[in-house]
Design a protein around this motif. Structure first.
Motif, PDB file in Angstrom:
ATOM      1  N   HIS A  37      15.016   4.996   3.823  1.00 52.51           N
ATOM      2  CA  HIS A  37      15.900   4.233   4.719  1.00 52.51           C
ATOM      3  C   HIS A  37      15.489   2.777   4.791  1.00 52.51           C
ATOM      4  CE1 HIS A  37      18.271   7.137   7.312  1.00 52.51           C
ATOM      5  NE2 HIS A  37      17.614   7.932   6.512  1.00 52.51           N
ATOM      6  N   GLU A  38      16.471   1.903   4.856  1.00 53.43           N
ATOM      7  CA  GLU A  38      16.209   0.542   5.312  1.00 53.43           C
ATOM      8  C   GLU A  38      16.210   0.634   6.834  1.00 53.43           C
ATOM      9  OE1 GLU A  38      16.002  -2.399   3.449  1.00 53.43           O
ATOM     10  OE2 GLU A  38      15.953  -1.150   1.651  1.00 53.43           O
ATOM     11  N   ILE A  39      15.278  -0.052   7.470  1.00 49.86           N
ATOM     12  CA  ILE A  39      15.128   0.155   8.915  1.00 49.86           C
ATOM     13  C   ILE A  39      15.305  -1.137   9.708  1.00 49.86           C
ATOM     14  CG2 ILE A  39      13.529   0.843  10.752  1.00 49.86           C
ATOM     15  CD1 ILE A  39      12.162   2.630   8.609  1.00 49.86           C
ATOM     16  N   PRO A  59      21.860  -9.645   2.655  1.00 46.88           N
ATOM     17  CA  PRO A  59      21.196  -9.914   1.367  1.00 46.88           C
ATOM     18  C   PRO A  59      19.810  -9.280   1.294  1.00 46.88           C
ATOM     19  CG  PRO A  59      22.054 -11.937   2.358  1.00 46.88           C
ATOM     20  CD  PRO A  59      22.205 -10.870   3.379  1.00 46.88           C
ATOM     21  N   LEU A  60      19.123  -9.233   2.443  1.00 41.16           N
ATOM     22  CA  LEU A  60      17.774  -8.656   2.440  1.00 41.16           C
ATOM     23  C   LEU A  60      17.831  -7.133   2.370  1.00 41.16           C
ATOM     24  CD1 LEU A  60      16.155 -10.926   5.177  1.00 41.16           C
ATOM     25  CD2 LEU A  60      15.796 -11.048   2.707  1.00 41.16           C
ATOM     26  N   ILE A  61      18.800  -6.569   3.076  1.00 43.08           N
ATOM     27  CA  ILE A  61      18.942  -5.101   3.042  1.00 43.08           C
ATOM     28  C   ILE A  61      19.244  -4.653   1.614  1.00 43.08           C
ATOM     29  CG2 ILE A  61      20.434  -3.176   3.758  1.00 43.08           C
ATOM     30  CD1 ILE A  61      20.762  -4.516   6.472  1.00 43.08           C
ATOM     31  N   LEU A  62      20.090  -5.420   0.943  1.00 38.06           N
ATOM     32  CA  LEU A  62      20.540  -4.984  -0.382  1.00 38.06           C
ATOM     33  C   LEU A  62      19.541  -5.302  -1.500  1.00 38.06           C
ATOM     34  CD1 LEU A  62      24.373  -5.732  -0.396  1.00 38.06           C
ATOM     35  CD2 LEU A  62      23.151  -3.650   0.222  1.00 38.06           C
ATOM     36  N   ASP A  63      18.616  -6.201  -1.242  1.00 42.43           N
ATOM     37  CA  ASP A  63      17.678  -6.586  -2.298  1.00 42.43           C
ATOM     38  C   ASP A  63      16.640  -5.477  -2.506  1.00 42.43           C
ATOM     39  OD1 ASP A  63      15.759  -7.675  -3.906  1.00 42.43           O
ATOM     40  OD2 ASP A  63      15.772  -9.633  -2.919  1.00 42.43           O
ATOM     41  N   PRO A  64      16.641  -4.843  -3.657  1.00 42.76           N
ATOM     42  CA  PRO A  64      15.706  -3.738  -3.861  1.00 42.76           C
ATOM     43  C   PRO A  64      14.236  -4.192  -3.900  1.00 42.76           C
ATOM     44  CG  PRO A  64      17.028  -4.125  -5.855  1.00 42.76           C
ATOM     45  CD  PRO A  64      17.507  -5.089  -4.822  1.00 42.76           C
ATOM     46  N   GLN A  65      14.026  -5.489  -4.134  1.00 44.53           N
ATOM     47  CA  GLN A  65      12.640  -6.009  -4.158  1.00 44.53           C
ATOM     48  C   GLN A  65      12.090  -6.182  -2.735  1.00 44.53           C
ATOM     49  OE1 GLN A  65      11.325  -6.407  -7.130  1.00 44.53           O
ATOM     50  NE2 GLN A  65      13.316  -6.010  -8.082  1.00 44.53           N
ATOM     51  N   VAL A  66      13.006  -6.258  -1.795  1.00 42.80           N
ATOM     52  CA  VAL A  66      12.584  -6.556  -0.427  1.00 42.80           C
ATOM     53  C   VAL A  66      12.416  -5.258   0.346  1.00 42.80           C
ATOM     54  CG1 VAL A  66      13.337  -7.627   1.748  1.00 42.80           C
ATOM     55  CG2 VAL A  66      13.711  -8.805  -0.428  1.00 42.80           C
ATOM     56  N   GLU A  67      11.255  -5.098   0.970  1.00 42.77           N
ATOM     57  CA  GLU A  67      11.026  -3.877   1.756  1.00 42.77           C
ATOM     58  C   GLU A  67      10.652  -4.243   3.175  1.00 42.77           C
ATOM     59  OE1 GLU A  67       9.006  -0.576   0.672  1.00 42.77           O
ATOM     60  OE2 GLU A  67       9.985  -0.359  -1.286  1.00 42.77           O
TER      61      GLU A  67
HETATM   62 MG    MG Z   1      15.843  -3.807   0.546  1.00 45.39          MG
END
Ligand code: MG
Ligand code: ASP
Length: 476
Positions: A41-43, A190-198
């Motif tokens: 999950h993105e949280i 943009p941050l939720i969708l960026d797979p590099q960003v956790e």
């Molecule tokens: Mg992300």
């Protein structure tokens, strides 16, 4: 399109109230919960103020002209936060998160003190109150965000002002969804969708800002509202394949009735938004109906879970579906006044009801259940216990009512049965049979036309018996 949709993440908005923010163990529990969910999950974590801090901040703003009292309250709030910071950041705080929190607290306090001087100078204005009160969530959420970083999470801290745009209704502001969606689209998506960003997004509950930039607050208990407003916006920006809201509470979920009346009252595992609005607001006082109004049109599910049992399979789920044909629960107003307005003189004269309720509203009294006989001779409604005399005096002193009306106020209780099955006559027959067997009379009745709630006015000393008998009848 289909391919793109598959890449969208699952998002959960998780709200942690004051009872989750008390000491090292509870902060650790939050970290454990987020760890459990972040696998898939993105949280977005939404936090309330520490328990009691909002009340103290209100007192602080109201006491702006009493410097000694202000100093005392500020010192108290400061030491509450530092005591927790001392506990949660241990000796190996190499990145100096404790110092970051300390600096943040100081910055907030400077701002609070500036606002207090403005109140001294210009008098209390609604925006000053919201500005001072908003600091409870800012302090707690910043501390949570720093703690999560200390535990190795990457986080992004947002104050509500950055995301939640509201109307100008200070202290009870309502969200402006289009504007919020724009912000979420630009800042979060943009941050939720960026797979590099956790990142774990840590957002202060309860706070927003109006279009001019003044801080606003969303009403008491408003952090829950922040969570559902954000869910609505994330859903609308199409940033998630699946989205849900989780409220971490100090109970297992929504109970079928208040355990004060029925010991061991059952947990309701699944209910519709409408049923939840009826149940959660009364007995259990768990969730304000406006929180659900923000997401029900989107069909976003809500889970109410026990913070002490994060893995438990026992919890309440609120969503578009319910089990048709059942009674979901019983709520009650244990101590209220029944106002009864009687007159034969004004039958069929338009506007009489408007006048009754305007007079009561002008006296600052909010009305609950209403019922009028079809003959229009009697109008009955329910007000809070303390408001009874106010409502009666206002009506009796009004020249229009004085002449023709007989107004009385009686101490009563209301028992309300909730569930989609209420319109069914055989269900009502069973309710009345249960009451009849216990020799309980219903003095007044109102059934909502959405078929969700039938409210019965009864004598106060019969409430416990009434709740128990109805509960047993339906084996809720
Ligand atoms: Mg992300
Ligand atoms: N801190 C605010 C209050 O006490 C909002 C919340 O806790 O949800 O009302």
């Amino acid at each position: 399109m289909a391919q793109q949709a598959q890449q969208l993440p699952k998002v959960s908005i998780q709200k942690f109230g004051g009872s989750c923010l008390v000491n090292a163990a509870s902060f650790q529990k939050i970290a454990d919960i987020l760890n459990m969910y972040r696998e898939d999950h993105e949280i977005i974590a939404v936090a309330s103020a520490l328990n009691g801090v909002t009340d103290r901040l209100i007192k602080l703003a109201e006491s702006a002209k009493k410097p000694n009292l202000c100093d005392q309250i500020l010192a108290e709030i400061e030491s509450r936060h530092f005591a927790i910071a001392d506990e949660i950041f241990a000796a190996d705080d190499a990145e100096n998160y404790y110092i970051a929190v300390e600096n943040y607290v100081e910055k907030r306090f400077e701002e609070i003190e500036n606002t207090l001087s403005e109140i001294q100078e210009f008098g209390m204005k609604p925006y000053y109150l919201d500005s001072v009160v908003s600091n409870g969530e800012k302090l707690s959420t910043f501390m949570l965000s720093s703690y999560l970083q200390y535990k190795g999470f990457e986080t992004q801290f947002y104050t509500g002002e950055e995301l939640i745009i509201t109307d100008d209704n200070f202290y009870n502001a309502l969200p402006l969804f289009k504007e919020i969606q724009y912000r979420v689209d630009n800042k979060l998506k943009p941050l939720i969708l960026d797979p590099q960003v956790e990142l774990i997004f840590c957002v202060t509950g309860f706070i927003g800002r109006n279009m001019v930039g003044n801080t606003t607050t969303l009403g008491r208990g408003g952090s829950d509202f922040t969570a559902t407003i954000l869910a609505h916006a994330v859903y609308d920006t199409e940033a998630a394949s699946e989205i849900k809201v989780i409220f971490w509470k100090d109970v297992d979920g929504i109970l079928a009735t208040d355990p004060k009346y029925v010991k061991g009252a059952r947990l309701v595992p699944k209910m519709s938004y409408d049923e939840a609005k009826e149940l959660a607001f009364f007995g259990a006082k768990i969730l304000h109906p406006k929180c659900l109004a923000a997401i029900e049109k989107k069909g976003i599910p809500v889970e109410i879970r026990n913070f002490d049992k994060p893995q438990s399979k026992i919890f309440s789920q609120i969503g578009p579906d319910t089990d048709e044909g059942t009674i979901k629960g019983i709520s009650m107003l244990p101590a209220v006044q029944m106002i009864s307005v009687n007159s034969g003189a004004l039958v069929e004269i338009p506007g009489v009801l408007a006048r009754i309720f305007q007079t009561v509203a002008d006296a600052g009294v909010s009305v609950s259940m209403v019922s009028q006989s079809s003959s229009e001779v009697n109008t009955t409604f329910i007000v809070g216990d303390k408001d009874g005399p106010k409502a009666v005096t206002a009506l009796k002193e009004d020249p229009f009512f004085k002449l023709y009306f007989d107004v009385t106020s009686d101490p009563v209780a209301v028992v309300a049965v909730v569930g989609k099955a209420i319109p069914n006559s055989s269900i009502k027959a069973r309710i009345y049979k249960a009451l009849g067997d216990a020799k309980i009379n219903s003095i007044a009745v109102a059934q909502s036309s959405d078929g969700m709630n039938i409210s019965l006015v009864i004598k106060r000393d019969q409430l416990k018996d009434a709740v128990t008998k109805i509960y047993e009848e339906f084996k809720i």
